[in-house]
Design an enzyme around this catalytic site. Structure first.
Site, PDB file in Angstrom:
ATOM      1  N   GLY A 185       0.608  -1.479   0.322  1.00  0.00           N
ATOM      2  CA  GLY A 185       0.285  -0.242  -0.136  1.00  0.00           C
ATOM      3  C   GLY A 185       1.038   1.394   0.033  1.00  0.00           C
ATOM      4  O   GLY A 185       2.412   1.442  -0.709  1.00  0.00           O
ATOM      5  N   VAL A 271       0.646  -2.874   6.621  1.00  0.00           N
ATOM      6  CA  VAL A 271      -0.378  -3.579   6.274  1.00  0.00           C
ATOM      7  C   VAL A 271      -1.347  -3.050   7.301  1.00  0.00           C
ATOM      8  O   VAL A 271      -2.453  -3.540   6.624  1.00  0.00           O
ATOM      9  CB  VAL A 271       0.029  -5.373   6.835  1.00  0.00           C
ATOM     10  N   ASP A 312      -6.910  10.127  12.616  1.00  0.00           N
ATOM     11  CA  ASP A 312      -7.499   8.879  12.162  1.00  0.00           C
ATOM     12  C   ASP A 312      -8.070   7.454  13.492  1.00  0.00           C
ATOM     13  O   ASP A 312      -9.002   6.789  12.596  1.00  0.00           O
ATOM     14  CB  ASP A 312      -5.890   8.168  12.264  1.00  0.00           C
ATOM     15  N   HIS A 444       3.257  27.991 -19.072  1.00  0.00           N
ATOM     16  CA  HIS A 444       4.064  27.173 -20.469  1.00  0.00           C
ATOM     17  C   HIS A 444       5.188  27.854 -20.541  1.00  0.00           C
ATOM     18  O   HIS A 444       6.606  28.968 -19.921  1.00  0.00           O
ATOM     19  CB  HIS A 444       3.135  27.731 -21.601  1.00  0.00           C
TER      20      HIS A 444
HETATM   21  P1  FAD Z   1      -1.207  10.872  15.074  1.00  0.00           P
HETATM   22  O1  FAD Z   1      -0.827  11.977  14.012  1.00  0.00           O
HETATM   23  O2  FAD Z   1      -0.853   9.709  14.855  1.00  0.00           O
HETATM   24  O3  FAD Z   1      -0.974  12.105  16.322  1.00  0.00           O
HETATM   25  C1  FAD Z   1      -1.582  11.386  17.746  1.00  0.00           C
HETATM   26  C2  FAD Z   1      -0.652  11.794  18.781  1.00  0.00           C
HETATM   27  O4  FAD Z   1      -1.456  11.517  20.340  1.00  0.00           O
HETATM   28  C3  FAD Z   1       0.299  11.402  19.175  1.00  0.00           C
HETATM   29  O5  FAD Z   1       1.664  11.458  18.736  1.00  0.00           O
HETATM   30  C4  FAD Z   1       0.526  10.300  20.607  1.00  0.00           C
HETATM   31  O6  FAD Z   1       1.689   9.964  20.594  1.00  0.00           O
HETATM   32  C5  FAD Z   1      -0.761  11.278  20.797  1.00  0.00           C
HETATM   33  N1  FAD Z   1      -1.447  10.219  22.048  1.00  0.00           N
HETATM   34  C6  FAD Z   1      -2.016   9.361  21.513  1.00  0.00           C
HETATM   35  N2  FAD Z   1      -2.237   8.602  22.917  1.00  0.00           N
HETATM   36  C7  FAD Z   1      -2.290   9.534  23.785  1.00  0.00           C
HETATM   37  C8  FAD Z   1      -2.547   9.720  25.581  1.00  0.00           C
HETATM   38  N3  FAD Z   1      -3.079   8.677  25.852  1.00  0.00           N
HETATM   39  N4  FAD Z   1      -1.930  10.721  26.236  1.00  0.00           N
HETATM   40  C9  FAD Z   1      -0.674  11.750  25.257  1.00  0.00           C
HETATM   41  N5  FAD Z   1      -0.872  11.555  23.797  1.00  0.00           N
HETATM   42  C10 FAD Z   1      -1.000  10.616  23.654  1.00  0.00           C
HETATM   43  N6  FAD Z   1      -0.368  11.113   5.725  1.00  0.00           N
HETATM   44  C11 FAD Z   1      -0.522  12.372   4.092  1.00  0.00           C
HETATM   45  O7  FAD Z   1      -1.377  13.386   4.865  1.00  0.00           O
HETATM   46  N7  FAD Z   1       0.459  12.164   3.957  1.00  0.00           N
HETATM   47  C12 FAD Z   1       1.897  11.327   4.192  1.00  0.00           C
HETATM   48  O8  FAD Z   1       2.506  11.399   3.109  1.00  0.00           O
HETATM   49  C13 FAD Z   1       1.927  10.260   4.849  1.00  0.00           C
HETATM   50  N8  FAD Z   1       2.774   9.880   5.357  1.00  0.00           N
HETATM   51  C14 FAD Z   1       2.838   8.822   6.040  1.00  0.00           C
HETATM   52  C15 FAD Z   1       3.762   8.328   6.576  1.00  0.00           C
HETATM   53  C16 FAD Z   1       3.835   6.967   6.985  1.00  0.00           C
HETATM   54  C17 FAD Z   1       5.214   6.660   6.889  1.00  0.00           C
HETATM   55  C18 FAD Z   1       3.093   6.978   7.985  1.00  0.00           C
HETATM   56  C19 FAD Z   1       2.910   6.045   9.236  1.00  0.00           C
HETATM   57  C20 FAD Z   1       2.022   8.141   7.709  1.00  0.00           C
HETATM   58  C21 FAD Z   1       1.686   8.536   7.144  1.00  0.00           C
HETATM   59  N9  FAD Z   1       0.895   9.588   6.446  1.00  0.00           N
HETATM   60  C22 FAD Z   1       0.646  10.573   6.174  1.00  0.00           C
HETATM   61  C23 FAD Z   1      -0.848   9.354   7.806  1.00  0.00           C
HETATM   62  C24 FAD Z   1      -0.762  10.774   8.967  1.00  0.00           C
HETATM   63  O9  FAD Z   1       0.236  10.274   9.574  1.00  0.00           O
HETATM   64  C25 FAD Z   1      -1.286  10.552   9.648  1.00  0.00           C
HETATM   65  O10 FAD Z   1      -2.891  10.459   9.073  1.00  0.00           O
HETATM   66  C26 FAD Z   1      -1.686  11.590  10.380  1.00  0.00           C
HETATM   67  O11 FAD Z   1      -0.805  11.532  11.093  1.00  0.00           O
HETATM   68  C27 FAD Z   1      -2.702  11.475  11.319  1.00  0.00           C
HETATM   69  O12 FAD Z   1      -3.465  12.348  13.255  1.00  0.00           O
HETATM   70  P2  FAD Z   1      -3.486  12.449  14.394  1.00  0.00           P
HETATM   71  O13 FAD Z   1      -3.433  13.587  14.714  1.00  0.00           O
HETATM   72  O14 FAD Z   1      -4.884  12.136  14.100  1.00  0.00           O
HETATM   73  O15 FAD Z   1      -2.688  11.719  14.926  1.00  0.00           O
HETATM   74  P1  NAD Z   2      -2.274   0.783   3.354  1.00  0.00           P
HETATM   75  O1  NAD Z   2      -3.877   0.503   3.522  1.00  0.00           O
HETATM   76  O2  NAD Z   2      -2.574   1.479   2.315  1.00  0.00           O
HETATM   77  O3  NAD Z   2      -1.608  -0.820   2.524  1.00  0.00           O
HETATM   78  C1  NAD Z   2      -1.764  -1.940   3.178  1.00  0.00           C
HETATM   79  C2  NAD Z   2      -1.690  -3.090   2.397  1.00  0.00           C
HETATM   80  O4  NAD Z   2      -1.452  -4.344   2.657  1.00  0.00           O
HETATM   81  C3  NAD Z   2      -2.704  -2.786   1.303  1.00  0.00           C
HETATM   82  O5  NAD Z   2      -2.376  -3.066   0.191  1.00  0.00           O
HETATM   83  C4  NAD Z   2      -3.428  -4.825   2.346  1.00  0.00           C
HETATM   84  O6  NAD Z   2      -3.979  -5.526   0.803  1.00  0.00           O
HETATM   85  C5  NAD Z   2      -2.175  -5.298   2.361  1.00  0.00           C
HETATM   86  N1  NAD Z   2      -1.873  -6.119   3.361  1.00  0.00           N
HETATM   87  C6  NAD Z   2      -3.332  -6.305   4.094  1.00  0.00           C
HETATM   88  N2  NAD Z   2      -2.408  -7.744   4.989  1.00  0.00           N
HETATM   89  C7  NAD Z   2      -1.136  -8.351   4.041  1.00  0.00           C
HETATM   90  C8  NAD Z   2      -0.247  -9.298   4.534  1.00  0.00           C
HETATM   91  N3  NAD Z   2      -0.876  -9.805   6.124  1.00  0.00           N
HETATM   92  N4  NAD Z   2      -0.025  -9.710   3.393  1.00  0.00           N
HETATM   93  C9  NAD Z   2       0.538  -8.971   2.594  1.00  0.00           C
HETATM   94  N5  NAD Z   2      -0.339  -7.950   2.218  1.00  0.00           N
HETATM   95  C10 NAD Z   2      -1.049  -7.445   3.309  1.00  0.00           C
HETATM   96  O7  NAD Z   2      -1.898   1.251   4.723  1.00  0.00           O
HETATM   97  P2  NAD Z   2       0.089   1.284   4.641  1.00  0.00           P
HETATM   98  O8  NAD Z   2       0.508   1.351   3.693  1.00  0.00           O
HETATM   99  O9  NAD Z   2       0.165   0.817   6.568  1.00  0.00           O
HETATM  100  O10 NAD Z   2      -0.274   2.865   5.508  1.00  0.00           O
HETATM  101  C11 NAD Z   2      -1.319   2.906   6.936  1.00  0.00           C
HETATM  102  C12 NAD Z   2      -2.372   4.201   5.929  1.00  0.00           C
HETATM  103  O11 NAD Z   2      -1.341   5.445   6.526  1.00  0.00           O
HETATM  104  C13 NAD Z   2      -2.682   4.950   4.843  1.00  0.00           C
HETATM  105  O12 NAD Z   2      -3.806   4.247   4.703  1.00  0.00           O
HETATM  106  C14 NAD Z   2      -2.421   6.086   4.943  1.00  0.00           C
HETATM  107  O13 NAD Z   2      -4.199   6.288   5.197  1.00  0.00           O
HETATM  108  C15 NAD Z   2      -1.486   6.250   5.831  1.00  0.00           C
HETATM  109  N6  NAD Z   2      -0.307   6.332   4.736  1.00  0.00           N
HETATM  110  C16 NAD Z   2      -0.707   8.084   3.944  1.00  0.00           C
HETATM  111  C17 NAD Z   2       0.895   8.704   3.386  1.00  0.00           C
HETATM  112  C18 NAD Z   2      -0.015   9.555   1.887  1.00  0.00           C
HETATM  113  O14 NAD Z   2      -0.917  10.009   2.146  1.00  0.00           O
HETATM  114  N7  NAD Z   2       1.425   9.704   1.102  1.00  0.00           N
HETATM  115  C19 NAD Z   2       1.669   7.334   3.172  1.00  0.00           C
HETATM  116  C20 NAD Z   2       1.353   6.708   3.881  1.00  0.00           C
HETATM  117  C21 NAD Z   2       0.311   6.358   4.542  1.00  0.00           C
END
Ligand code: FAD
Ligand code: NAD
Length: 465
Positions: A185, A271, A312, A444
């Site tokens: 994904g 995943v 999230d 352009h």
């Molecule tokens: P989070 O960013 O998860 O923040 C929640 C915070 O709450 C955390 O800092 C945690 O420590 C804190 N917290 C939790 N429970 C408690 C508690 N009980 N007390 C105090 N603090 C607590 N999204 C995009 O739009 N573009 C991207 O390019 C993108 N790339 C990504 C790449 C990766 C590798 C990953 C993992 C995610 C990516 N995402 C991307 C998804 C994005 O990171 C999340 O959608 C976003 O961070 C969600 O924001 P949030 O504020 O809901 O939660």
């Molecule tokens: P994802 O949902 O994008 O991809 C997970 C993939 O794992 C799917 O294709 C699914 O079919 C596969 N999968 C599930 N179980 C499996 C298994 N047992 N074996 C093999 N394949 C399996 O999830 P992600 O890549 O973990 O990212 C999580 C979320 O973080 C995304 O849904 C997105 O919301 C956010 N994210 C966003 C960006 C961005 O905006 N550019 C970048 C990174 C993450």
């Protein structure tokens, strides 16, 4: 035990929580935000920003390696390049640190009180925060839950040692010689491509028949082609079973029931993500849930009065910009404004090579809703700008209603198209019709011209193709 009273308490300082706090502070709301780790949440610390830093590093290193191998038509020649991942990570950590400090400064400027520690619900108005200096009770008129999400762990592939989650991967100091990525994904493809460009031998193991199953096949095709050019092996209809660190063996079952064994140094499991709903007393509030997520209405209100949820923890799409938009809205609502979620689209961007963008609905989704559509598609192979930057893969596609030409969706795949995503969502948000885009002068030579050309094509009279 110390007690604080406030009008608004926010749990979690990710892009949802901290944006909500800044806006609330600006509106003069007496606000406290609690964070157990680092400000900026997943996105800043182990998500959006670090992944884009590594993608950039991978792109740069790959480019110079191609030049060193004489594989460039530009006539540039180089000696043998090398990459020190430790230095790359230090550069990435510097960016994250600057942004962490930036958030702290913005919260301070907005007069928001920041508490470092884990929040634990006592009831719908009271939270206990364990800080380094002791426990503190916070009583609030309103609470916003913004605790985000965490990586899903597979029971047969527990995180630890050489099985990494998307959080641990950002602490690697050496490029693994070989790497299997379980889950094709967003994260798997973004980081898999980056590590392949940095020199890892990468295999992607995806359970469904297509990588990036959330996008349609036409958008994914140029990405799949590029993975092949980068020597990334893609196994679809394949499920990883177990990993033996001693023999570096990952057993994968393919659709035909056959098991194969991959010899890999590291396994990155990507995943999906699960909402963080456990471990802080949320269960005791008995909020209505929508599956694994907290159920919210169009004002991000939960089933309990005065308790809101954003980001999230409230469902798909789990994206930073959705979380922030909800946070900004909720601050206004708590200040007494009449706001509700009325967005026409949330753009998605996958930072693969080439990048994919989608805003609004695809042709197939429109047809499934019974809407008759006119679709215009313009290839970058006909774009002068794409030719001069040496990457002609991909296209821009515009989906509009046949009856009134209202634009319902815009998708693109191509180098740098992430920067077109705001233009696409602006067009949809403003209710643009094909004639509006076709009638707007596009500079352009730019890749954005493909958007205008696709609109002309949907109108039935493309100019350049
Ligand atoms: P989070 O960013 O998860 O923040 C929640 C915070 O709450 C955390 O800092 C945690 O420590 C804190 N917290 C939790 N429970 C408690 C508690 N009980 N007390 C105090 N603090 C607590 N999204 C995009 O739009 N573009 C991207 O390019 C993108 N790339 C990504 C790449 C990766 C590798 C990953 C993992 C995610 C990516 N995402 C991307 C998804 C994005 O990171 C999340 O959608 C976003 O961070 C969600 O924001 P949030 O504020 O809901 O939660
Ligand atoms: P994802 O949902 O994008 O991809 C997970 C993939 O794992 C799917 O294709 C699914 O079919 C596969 N999968 C599930 N179980 C499996 C298994 N047992 N074996 C093999 N394949 C399996 O999830 P992600 O890549 O973990 O990212 C999580 C979320 O973080 C995304 O849904 C997105 O919301 C956010 N994210 C966003 C960006 C961005 O905006 N550019 C970048 C990174 C993450």
């Amino acid at each position: 035990m110390k007690e604080i009273y406030c009008k608004l308490l926010i749990i979690g300082a990710g892009p949802g929580g901290y944006v909500c706090a800044i806006r609330a502070g600006q509106l003069g709301i007496d606000t406290v935000i609690v964070e157990q780790a680092r400000s900026g949440g997943t996105c800043l610390n182990v998500g959006c920003i670090p992944s884009k830093a590594l993608i950039h590093a991978g792109d740069e290193f790959y480019k110079v390696r191609q030049m060193a191998a004489g594989r460039t038509p530009l006539g540039i020649r180089l000696q043998q390049p090398s990459l020190d991942l430790g230095e790359t990570m230090a550069w990435k950590n510097g960016i994250v640190g600057r942004l962490n400090n930036g958030i702290a400064a913005l919260l301070q400027k907005a007069k928001v009180k920041m508490l470092e520690g884990t929040a634990q619900f006592r009831d719908g108005k009271t939270v206990l925060v364990e800080t380094e200096t002791g426990a503190q009770i916070v009583r609030a008129e309103n609470i916003v839950i913004a605790t985000g999400s965490a990586p899903v762990e597979l029971p047969d592939l527990p995180f630890g040692e050489n099985v990494l989650s998307s959080a641990e991967v950002f602490s690697l100091n050496e490029v693994p010689e070989s790497m299997a990525i379980v889950g094709g994904g967003y994260i798997g493809l973004e980081l898999g491509t980056a590590f392949a460009k940095m020199g890892s031998r990468v295999t992607i193991v995806e359970a469904t028949p297509q990588i990036l199953p959330q996008y349609d096949a036409d958008l994914v095709k140029p990405v799949a082609k590029r993975l092949g050019e980068l020597d990334i092996t893609v196994l679809t209809n394949a499920v990883a079973r177990r990993y033996d660190a001693t023999s570096s063996a990952l057993v994968v079952s393919e659709r035909d029931g056959k098991d194969i064994t991959l010899d890999v140094d590291k396994v990155l499991v990507t995943v999906g993500r699960r909402p963080r709903t456990e471990g802080f007393g949320l269960e005791e509030l008995g909020l209505d849930m929508a599956g694994r997520f907290i159920r919210i209405d169009e004002r991000c209100r939960t089933s309990m009065r005065g308790v809101f949820a954003i980001g999230d923890i409230t469902g798909e799409p789990m994206l930073a910009h959705r979380a922030s938009a909800q946070g900004e809205m909720v601050a206004d609502i708590i200040a007494g404004e009449k706001r509700m979620w009325d967005k026409r689209c949330i753009p998605t961007v996958c930072f693969t090579d080439p990048e994919i963008v989608s805003a609004g609905i695809s042709p197939a989704e429109a047809r499934a809703q019974g809407i008759e559509v006119a679709v215009g598609q313009f290839p970058f192979s006909a774009s002068g700008r794409a030719m001069t930057t040496g990457d002609e893969a991909g296209f821009v596609r515009v989906v509009s209603r046949v009856d009134n030409h209202l634009i319902l969706g815009i998708q693109a795949v191509g180098a740098g198209v992430s920067e077109l995503s705001s233009t696409f969502s602006l067009a949809i948000e403003m209710g643009a019709r094909l004639e509006d885009v076709a009638g707007t002068i596009h500079a352009h030579p730019t890749r954005g011209e493909a958007f205008q050309e696709a609109s002309f094509k949907a109108l039935g009279h493309g100019l350049h193709g």
